[in-house]
Write a protein that holds these residues in place. Structure first.
Motif, mmCIF file in Angstrom:
data_model
loop_
_atom_site.group_PDB
_atom_site.id
_atom_site.type_symbol
_atom_site.label_atom_id
_atom_site.label_comp_id
_atom_site.label_asym_id
_atom_site.label_seq_id
_atom_site.Cartn_x
_atom_site.Cartn_y
_atom_site.Cartn_z
ATOM 1 N N PRO A 189 0.822 -1.221 0.000
ATOM 2 C CA PRO A 189 0.000 0.000 0.000
ATOM 3 C C PRO A 189 0.852 1.264 0.000
ATOM 4 N N TYR A 190 0.322 2.289 -0.626
ATOM 5 C CA TYR A 190 0.950 3.610 -0.560
ATOM 6 C C TYR A 190 0.254 4.349 0.578
ATOM 7 N N ALA A 191 0.927 4.432 1.717
ATOM 8 C CA ALA A 191 0.321 5.046 2.896
ATOM 9 C C ALA A 191 0.815 6.472 3.073
ATOM 10 N N HIS A 192 0.040 7.248 3.799
ATOM 11 C CA HIS A 192 0.434 8.601 4.169
ATOM 12 C C HIS A 192 1.360 8.555 5.381
ATOM 13 N N GLY A 193 1.942 9.706 5.715
ATOM 14 C CA GLY A 193 2.815 9.799 6.879
ATOM 15 C C GLY A 193 4.267 9.982 6.492
ATOM 16 N N ASN A 194 5.139 9.902 7.487
ATOM 17 C CA ASN A 194 6.574 10.051 7.267
ATOM 18 C C ASN A 194 7.176 8.688 6.952
ATOM 19 N N CYS A 195 6.832 8.172 5.772
ATOM 20 C CA CYS A 195 7.292 6.837 5.375
ATOM 21 C C CYS A 195 7.675 6.813 3.900
ATOM 22 N N HIS A 196 8.045 7.979 3.357
ATOM 23 C CA HIS A 196 8.277 8.099 1.919
ATOM 24 C C HIS A 196 9.760 8.254 1.594
ATOM 25 N N VAL A 197 10.171 7.594 0.534
ATOM 26 C CA VAL A 197 11.553 7.634 0.052
ATOM 27 C C VAL A 197 11.537 8.079 -1.402
ATOM 28 N N HIS A 198 12.360 9.069 -1.745
ATOM 29 C CA HIS A 198 12.412 9.566 -3.124
ATOM 30 C C HIS A 198 13.367 8.712 -3.954
ATOM 31 N N ILE A 199 13.080 8.601 -5.232
ATOM 32 C CA ILE A 199 13.914 7.817 -6.125
ATOM 33 C C ILE A 199 15.377 8.265 -6.090
ATOM 34 N N SER A 200 15.611 9.538 -5.806
ATOM 35 C CA SER A 200 16.995 10.035 -5.731
ATOM 36 C C SER A 200 17.752 9.463 -4.548
ATOM 37 N N GLN A 201 17.038 8.949 -3.533
ATOM 38 C CA GLN A 201 17.673 8.332 -2.368
ATOM 39 C C GLN A 201 17.960 6.849 -2.573
ATOM 40 N N VAL A 202 17.473 6.301 -3.673
ATOM 41 C CA VAL A 202 17.532 4.857 -3.914
ATOM 42 C C VAL A 202 18.756 4.532 -4.767
ATOM 43 N N THR A 203 19.494 3.515 -4.339
ATOM 44 C CA THR A 203 20.671 3.072 -5.087
ATOM 45 C C THR A 203 20.293 2.094 -6.189
ATOM 46 N N ALA A 204 19.406 1.172 -5.865
ATOM 47 C CA ALA A 204 18.949 0.181 -6.838
ATOM 48 C C ALA A 204 17.567 -0.300 -6.428
ATOM 49 N N LEU A 205 16.817 -0.811 -7.410
ATOM 50 C CA LEU A 205 15.505 -1.366 -7.104
ATOM 51 C C LEU A 205 15.254 -2.568 -7.997
ATOM 52 N N ILE A 206 14.486 -3.486 -7.471
ATOM 53 C CA ILE A 206 14.008 -4.621 -8.250
ATOM 54 C C ILE A 206 12.482 -4.600 -8.190
ATOM 55 N N GLU A 207 11.850 -5.357 -9.054
ATOM 56 C CA GLU A 207 10.393 -5.383 -9.088
ATOM 57 C C GLU A 207 9.879 -6.788 -8.800
ATOM 58 N N SER A 208 8.757 -6.837 -8.104
ATOM 59 C CA SER A 208 8.118 -8.105 -7.767
ATOM 60 C C SER A 208 6.612 -7.878 -7.725
ATOM 61 N N GLU A 209 5.851 -8.912 -8.040
ATOM 62 C CA GLU A 209 4.394 -8.833 -7.961
ATOM 63 C C GLU A 209 3.823 -9.903 -7.040
ATOM 64 N N ASP A 210 4.667 -10.523 -6.243
ATOM 65 C CA ASP A 210 4.199 -11.574 -5.339
ATOM 66 C C ASP A 210 3.253 -10.991 -4.289
ATOM 67 N N PRO A 211 2.247 -11.750 -3.858
ATOM 68 C CA PRO A 211 1.362 -11.275 -2.780
ATOM 69 C C PRO A 211 2.163 -10.998 -1.510
ATOM 70 N N ILE A 212 1.731 -9.988 -0.770
ATOM 71 C CA ILE A 212 2.361 -9.689 0.520
ATOM 72 C C ILE A 212 1.988 -10.795 1.504
ATOM 73 N N LEU A 213 2.958 -11.191 2.303
ATOM 74 C CA LEU A 213 2.719 -12.239 3.291
ATOM 75 C C LEU A 213 1.570 -11.833 4.214
ATOM 76 N N GLU A 214 0.624 -12.731 4.393
ATOM 77 C CA GLU A 214 -0.506 -12.480 5.287
ATOM 78 C C GLU A 214 -0.306 -13.227 6.601
ATOM 79 N N VAL A 215 -0.698 -12.586 7.677
ATOM 80 C CA VAL A 215 -0.630 -13.186 9.003
ATOM 81 C C VAL A 215 -2.055 -13.264 9.524
ATOM 82 N N GLY A 216 -2.571 -14.471 9.634
ATOM 83 C CA GLY A 216 -3.966 -14.652 10.009
ATOM 84 C C GLY A 216 -4.233 -14.357 11.474
ATOM 85 N N LEU A 217 -5.506 -14.171 11.783
ATOM 86 C CA LEU A 217 -5.905 -13.921 13.162
ATOM 87 C C LEU A 217 -5.759 -15.201 13.988
ATOM 88 N N PRO A 218 -5.189 -15.090 15.180
ATOM 89 C CA PRO A 218 -5.056 -16.284 16.036
ATOM 90 C C PRO A 218 -6.408 -16.727 16.581
#
Length: 431
Positions: free
Chosen positions: A160-189
């Motif tokens: 998710p693209y969330a609001h808040g102080n959690c953003h990184v600009h592309i100029s701060q990034v050294t390298a990136l890779i791409e993935s489309e795998d589902p995010i790991l889910e943690v079920g309710l106990p």
């Protein structure tokens, strides 16, 4: 140069990205599902080509190949908080840990007390302004990005693209890779009768208009089930999970009565279902921030009626809480419990609540004990503890004498152990 052009220049494959790591580097990885699986799996494949590399993380969830004592000289894990993948190594002694309040991890990194040479993190897709969101774990990762030589992102459209102080600009990034795998889910106990009973007692301590800090587990979810008739609750927490999301959807959480930043709920990492991650995406009511913001007792404590709910493993008759080890054997970590206990104690009308079942190992051991097991790690001190809740009731300890505390805690112990505890308390001159 445009953000899109920079993106294309920095896009690579995992096998190349991990070669940015040098021998003896420290790699910082976010909490839980913020860990980038493609990058860490590739690093595991190449681990024997490195030497002296350390991966520091809170609550690792996947058992990557580098969780291997036979290759620890190449890549070793250091824990801020043990998770399923790291706990066995921590208990066997080949994984080390850093005792620290969760709120202070960014400070340790900023001051160089904990190194941050490289950052590996999950990230959302880049927006039109060139920013990625580290919504799954802003925690200490934002501080590490400011210090690191190399920042490597695993960009995934399911983050998710969330609001808040959690953003990184592309100029701060050294390298990136791409993935489309589902995010790991943690079920309710699963919620057992003991957890349900504790949840009922805790629910009675939560007034309308309170602000909640609540974590993950059977007891917190049992508490959530008791809050569906409450009104105008707020959220200032470290973890956003499905329980809190369900209260928002039910109209119980409105954040209208918060003193500090009304209308907004804050968290530093996410752990839950695919539905939760969709709920977080561009949600204007939710902001993800570094942990030195969310867990700062002075900031969180500005909310009146802050209710902090945290679990423990063992409590002694003076009120000391061991929430992270079984004797000297590590189990989890310090985390944010003490941060929010202190925040709730500062809050006008606040309540710091420690929850635990009265027994362990099939009712053969009492979790309320005369003294903590030798070697136990004290997480919340006797001077900070306020409410302790078991399935047998509520013991309010703050301001009470040692003798009053012992009596109150024995009163919420399992009945089979109360006489034994009274005998021990008399021997300790507590009764």
């Amino acid at each position: 140069m445009s953000a899109h052009t920079l993106y294309l220049e920095k896009r690579t494959i995992a096998a190349e990205a991990v070669r940015l790591v040098r021998d003896n580097d420290v790699i910082i990885v976010p909490t839980g599902v913020g860990e980038p699986p493609t990058l860490l799996a590739e690093l595991s494949e190449q681990r024997r080509s490195f030497r002296g590399v350390e991966i520091a993380q809170t609550l690792p969830l996947r058992k990557f190949g580098y969780f291997d004592p036979d290759t620890a000289e190449h890549i070793r894990h250091t824990s801020y908080f043990f998770g399923p993948a790291s706990r066995p190594g921590g208990q066997d002694g080949w994984i080390d840990y850093v005792p620290a309040y969760f709120s202070e991890l960014p400070v340790l990194i900023e001051r160089g007390l904990n190194r941050a040479d490289v950052v590996f993190s999950m990230a959302s897709e880049m927006d039109e302004h060139g920013y990625f969101s580290l919504s799954l774990g802003a925690d200490y990762t934002m501080a590490a990005i400011a210090k690191a030589r190399a920042v490597v992102l695993e960009v995934n459209p399911n983050v998710p693209y969330a609001h808040g102080n959690c953003h990184v600009h592309i100029s701060q990034v050294t390298a990136l890779i791409e993935s489309e795998d589902p995010i790991l889910e943690v079920g309710l106990p699963k919620i057992e009768p003991v957890q349900a009973a504790i949840g009922k007692y805790v629910g009675e301590l939560v007034p309308d208009g309170a602000t909640l800090q609540i974590g993950f587990g059977g007891i917190p979810d049992a508490v959530v089930m008791q809050l569906t008739e409450k009104r105008d609750l707020g959220v200032h927490t470290e973890m956003i999970g499905d329980g809190i999301m369900s209260l928002v959807e039910a109209g119980v959480v409105t954040n209208r009565k918060k003193n500090y930043r009304p209308g907004k709920m804050f968290a530093t990492f996410a752990l839950g279902s695919r539905k939760l991650y969709r709920f977080m995406h561009r949600n204007p009511a939710l902001e993800m921030h570094p942990v030195d913001f969310t867990n700062d007792p002075a900031l969180a404590g500005r909310n009146d009626n802050l209710i902090a709910i945290n679990a423990s493993l063992q409590v002694d008759l003076i009120g000391q809480c061991c929430s992270e080890s079984m004797g000297f054997t590590p189990y989890s970590g310090t985390g944010g419990q003490a941060d929010f206990v202190r925040a709730a104690n500062r809050s006008h009308g606040g309540k710091a609540i420690i929850v635990l079942p009265s027994t362990a190992k099939g009712d053969t051991l009492s979790r309320i004990v005369p003294t903590l097991t030798p070697g136990a790690h004290v997480t919340t001190t006797k001077n900070d503890v306020n409410y302790v809740v078991s399935e047998y009731g509520v013991a309010q300890l703050r301001g009470k004498t040692a003798k009053q505390r012992a009596e109150a805690l024995i009163g919420i112990a399992h009945p089979d152990f109360r006489e034994e505890l009274r005998a021990a308390a008399r021997k300790m001159r507590l009764l």
